[in-house]
Design a protein around this motif. Sequence first.
Motif, PDB file in Angstrom:
ATOM      1  N   VAL A  37       3.553  -5.409  -8.475  1.00 24.51           N
ATOM      2  CA  VAL A  37       3.438  -4.225  -7.623  1.00 24.51           C
ATOM      3  C   VAL A  37       2.919  -3.041  -8.434  1.00 24.51           C
ATOM      4  O   VAL A  37       2.033  -2.298  -7.985  1.00 24.51           O
ATOM      5  CB  VAL A  37       4.794  -3.869  -6.979  1.00 24.51           C
ATOM      6  CG1 VAL A  37       4.678  -2.571  -6.184  1.00 24.51           C
ATOM      7  CG2 VAL A  37       5.264  -4.987  -6.066  1.00 24.51           C
ATOM      8  N   SER A  38       3.436  -2.879  -9.638  1.00 26.90           N
ATOM      9  CA  SER A  38       2.992  -1.779 -10.505  1.00 26.90           C
ATOM     10  C   SER A  38       1.523  -1.928 -10.866  1.00 26.90           C
ATOM     11  O   SER A  38       0.757  -0.947 -10.823  1.00 26.90           O
ATOM     12  CB  SER A  38       3.838  -1.741 -11.781  1.00 26.90           C
ATOM     13  OG  SER A  38       5.197  -1.539 -11.491  1.00 26.90           O
TER      14      SER A  38
ATOM     15  N   SER B 260      -0.659  -1.219  -7.868  1.00 28.43           N
ATOM     16  CA  SER B 260      -0.662   0.224  -7.589  1.00 28.43           C
ATOM     17  C   SER B 260      -1.562   0.964  -8.577  1.00 28.43           C
ATOM     18  O   SER B 260      -2.321   1.862  -8.185  1.00 28.43           O
ATOM     19  CB  SER B 260       0.765   0.784  -7.666  1.00 28.43           C
ATOM     20  OG  SER B 260       1.595   0.225  -6.677  1.00 28.43           O
TER      21      SER B 260
ATOM     22  N   TYR C 259       1.649   7.564  -4.530  1.00 24.84           N
ATOM     23  CA  TYR C 259       1.095   8.029  -5.804  1.00 24.84           C
ATOM     24  C   TYR C 259      -0.118   8.933  -5.576  1.00 24.84           C
ATOM     25  O   TYR C 259      -0.306   9.926  -6.281  1.00 24.84           O
ATOM     26  CB  TYR C 259       0.700   6.834  -6.674  1.00 24.84           C
ATOM     27  CG  TYR C 259       1.871   6.012  -7.139  1.00 24.84           C
ATOM     28  CD1 TYR C 259       3.012   6.610  -7.660  1.00 24.84           C
ATOM     29  CD2 TYR C 259       1.855   4.614  -7.056  1.00 24.84           C
ATOM     30  CE1 TYR C 259       4.098   5.860  -8.083  1.00 24.84           C
ATOM     31  CE2 TYR C 259       2.938   3.852  -7.483  1.00 24.84           C
ATOM     32  CZ  TYR C 259       4.048   4.480  -7.991  1.00 24.84           C
ATOM     33  OH  TYR C 259       5.122   3.735  -8.409  1.00 24.84           O
TER      34      TYR C 259
ATOM     35  N   THR D   4       9.159  -3.582  -2.040  1.00 24.78           N
ATOM     36  CA  THR D   4       8.011  -4.481  -2.104  1.00 24.78           C
ATOM     37  C   THR D   4       8.286  -5.658  -3.022  1.00 24.78           C
ATOM     38  O   THR D   4       7.954  -6.805  -2.705  1.00 24.78           O
ATOM     39  CB  THR D   4       6.761  -3.721  -2.602  1.00 24.78           C
ATOM     40  OG1 THR D   4       6.583  -2.551  -1.813  1.00 24.78           O
ATOM     41  CG2 THR D   4       5.519  -4.593  -2.500  1.00 24.78           C
TER      42      THR D   4
ATOM     43  N   VAL E  57       3.403   5.789 -11.776  1.00 30.21           N
ATOM     44  CA  VAL E  57       3.537   4.324 -11.757  1.00 30.21           C
ATOM     45  C   VAL E  57       4.390   3.863 -12.936  1.00 30.21           C
ATOM     46  O   VAL E  57       5.308   3.043 -12.782  1.00 30.21           O
ATOM     47  CB  VAL E  57       2.157   3.634 -11.811  1.00 30.21           C
ATOM     48  CG1 VAL E  57       2.321   2.115 -12.007  1.00 30.21           C
ATOM     49  CG2 VAL E  57       1.377   3.882 -10.531  1.00 30.21           C
TER      50      VAL E  57
ATOM     51  N   PRO F 282       3.410   2.267  -1.975  1.00 28.88           N
ATOM     52  CA  PRO F 282       3.481   2.923  -3.298  1.00 28.88           C
ATOM     53  C   PRO F 282       2.171   3.600  -3.676  1.00 28.88           C
ATOM     54  O   PRO F 282       2.174   4.721  -4.211  1.00 28.88           O
ATOM     55  CB  PRO F 282       3.803   1.755  -4.252  1.00 28.88           C
ATOM     56  CG  PRO F 282       4.470   0.741  -3.389  1.00 28.88           C
ATOM     57  CD  PRO F 282       3.769   0.832  -2.074  1.00 28.88           C
ATOM     58  N   THR F 283       1.036   2.936  -3.380  1.00 29.81           N
ATOM     59  CA  THR F 283      -0.268   3.527  -3.686  1.00 29.81           C
ATOM     60  C   THR F 283      -0.459   4.840  -2.936  1.00 29.81           C
ATOM     61  O   THR F 283      -0.893   5.850  -3.510  1.00 29.81           O
ATOM     62  CB  THR F 283      -1.396   2.554  -3.293  1.00 29.81           C
ATOM     63  OG1 THR F 283      -1.234   1.331  -3.998  1.00 29.81           O
ATOM     64  CG2 THR F 283      -2.760   3.147  -3.625  1.00 29.81           C
TER      65      THR F 283
ATOM     66  N   LEU G 233       0.797  -1.216   0.000  1.00 26.38           N
ATOM     67  CA  LEU G 233       0.000   0.000   0.000  1.00 26.38           C
ATOM     68  C   LEU G 233       0.839   1.280   0.000  1.00 26.38           C
ATOM     69  O   LEU G 233       0.342   2.337  -0.376  1.00 26.38           O
ATOM     70  CB  LEU G 233      -0.945   0.013   1.208  1.00 26.38           C
ATOM     71  CG  LEU G 233      -2.119  -0.958   1.144  1.00 26.38           C
ATOM     72  CD1 LEU G 233      -2.964  -0.869   2.406  1.00 26.38           C
ATOM     73  CD2 LEU G 233      -2.997  -0.689  -0.083  1.00 26.38           C
TER      74      LEU G 233
ATOM     75  N   GLN H 269       8.626   0.645  -4.293  1.00 24.28           N
ATOM     76  CA  GLN H 269       8.352  -0.417  -5.259  1.00 24.28           C
ATOM     77  C   GLN H 269       9.474  -1.446  -5.269  1.00 24.28           C
ATOM     78  O   GLN H 269       9.222  -2.657  -5.335  1.00 24.28           O
ATOM     79  CB  GLN H 269       8.171   0.177  -6.654  1.00 24.28           C
ATOM     80  CG  GLN H 269       7.716  -0.843  -7.699  1.00 24.28           C
ATOM     81  CD  GLN H 269       7.597  -0.224  -9.075  1.00 24.28           C
ATOM     82  OE1 GLN H 269       8.566   0.330  -9.604  1.00 24.28           O
ATOM     83  NE2 GLN H 269       6.422  -0.296  -9.670  1.00 24.28           N
TER      84      GLN H 269
ATOM     85  N   ALA I 165       8.456   6.646  -4.089  1.00 29.95           N
ATOM     86  CA  ALA I 165       7.662   5.533  -4.608  1.00 29.95           C
ATOM     87  C   ALA I 165       8.535   4.508  -5.320  1.00 29.95           C
ATOM     88  O   ALA I 165       8.263   3.296  -5.262  1.00 29.95           O
ATOM     89  CB  ALA I 165       6.591   6.062  -5.566  1.00 29.95           C
TER      90      ALA I 165
ATOM     91  N   VAL J 256      -4.752   2.952  -7.000  1.00 34.52           N
ATOM     92  CA  VAL J 256      -4.807   4.418  -6.989  1.00 34.52           C
ATOM     93  C   VAL J 256      -6.151   4.922  -7.516  1.00 34.52           C
ATOM     94  O   VAL J 256      -6.640   5.968  -7.089  1.00 34.52           O
ATOM     95  CB  VAL J 256      -3.658   5.057  -7.805  1.00 34.52           C
ATOM     96  CG1 VAL J 256      -2.332   4.815  -7.147  1.00 34.52           C
ATOM     97  CG2 VAL J 256      -3.661   4.582  -9.251  1.00 34.52           C
TER      98      VAL J 256
END
Length: 463
Positions: free
Chosen positions: A349-350, A353, A118, A316, A142, A114-115, A112, A313, A309, A357
């Motif tokens: 992960v990308s 995210s 962003y 993670t 992202v 990275p989210t 969460l 990433q 971020a 988002v």
Amino acid sequence: MSNSLQNSVESFGYKQELKRSISTVDLIIYGLIFMVPIAPWAIFGTVYNESKGMVPLVYTIGLIAMIFTALSYSQMSRRVPLAGSVFSYVGAGIHPNLGFFAGWLMLLDYLLVPTLLYVFAAESMIGIFPGTERWLWALVFVAINTVVNLAGVNSIKLMNRVFLVMELFFVVTFVIIAVKTLNGGTLPAAEWSTTPIWNSAEVTAPLIAAALSIAVLSFLGFDGIATMAEESTGGHRSAGRAMITSLIVVAILFIGQTWLASMLAGDTGAFPDDKAGNAFFDIVAAASSTGWAKAFLVCNVLAVGIANAMAAQAATSRLLFSMSRDGKLPAFLKQINTKQVPRNAILVVSGLSAILVIFFVGQIGLISSMVNFGALSGFLLLHLSVIWAYVIRDGSRNWLSHVVLPAIGFLIIGYVLVNSDVLAKLGGLSWLLVGIVVFIIYRKKGTGISAHESEEPARKAGR
């Protein structure tokens, strides 16, 4: 690669797959980028109101509180120099099954984060470009970070250095602006004072307790260094040293900047709710110009949306890679690309995210509370793993390092966790229930057996 570094991984039954090219200095830079040297800017007004103007005191308390957790990380990273961080430490230090749940709880934080970053960055971009879509900016960030992470560790190292130079440039610029203003008297209410550091008329036990909760959460990120342990060239002590060093350096930057900003604010009392979010940038504008304030805002957006971020990433993806390698998560997550980075984990992960988002834009409070629950729960198990691995398993009589310090860290983190937001607890417990289901599925498949199941390699590596 030295034989000792190779053996540190192979002694746990693993093959060295990730590229060892990160020096101790690179780890320190990575930790600084993850914690963001300019992090106080965005929350200065809110913390100022909560702390009765003593923002530097909040960060001083945070440093004291988190140093105990950093010391526990240092102990376990030296013993278990693997990419899984708390997942690996608890798995090898106590038991693989508990290691899974430690890793699962940290995933709530790491997936969460990275989210959250962003969403933060997208909100700021709306301030710079009114009328644009938040979700569009989030997806742009992202995409940039995915490309950099897939390009390999060298790309991450380069970007980290570039962004650290940028952030430190603005830190120095702010110091110059603040000192000139305080000495020149251009802001009538601004004057040199130690009141922001300690105001005996306002300091109370409840205020310090509230400050502790804010402060501990402000330093989340230094632990991400542990996920890069298998890529370090500095030996098994490198990650621990980097964590402690980066934590102290960033704390000094936090304390210095907020002390100057608090003095520039003068006897404000409290910022109005609608002004608290931009309080720091308004202070910069008042002390210099609107142009500088906008430049600081752009720097903040880039630091959060790309630099921070990008580090999140990377951390993670390494945790997903490590849990997959141990059979705790789907096998495709452990695939490495030609740049020797966990390609599929990065893409997952990308993808998550990008999806999250869209749903969480405008829900900063909810995401933050869930991130905090995951991190703090993982920290609790980390402290227990130090005591169990060194004292109960090895019979250590180093009471200070292996009992007293982790016990203090456990109590501090436990206090903050117990007093955390109700939504955070509910969300965290729901995530834990999902983890129980995942754990049962993989145990039934017979894939949840890792190198940690054999305690002998872990014991040999830790001695």
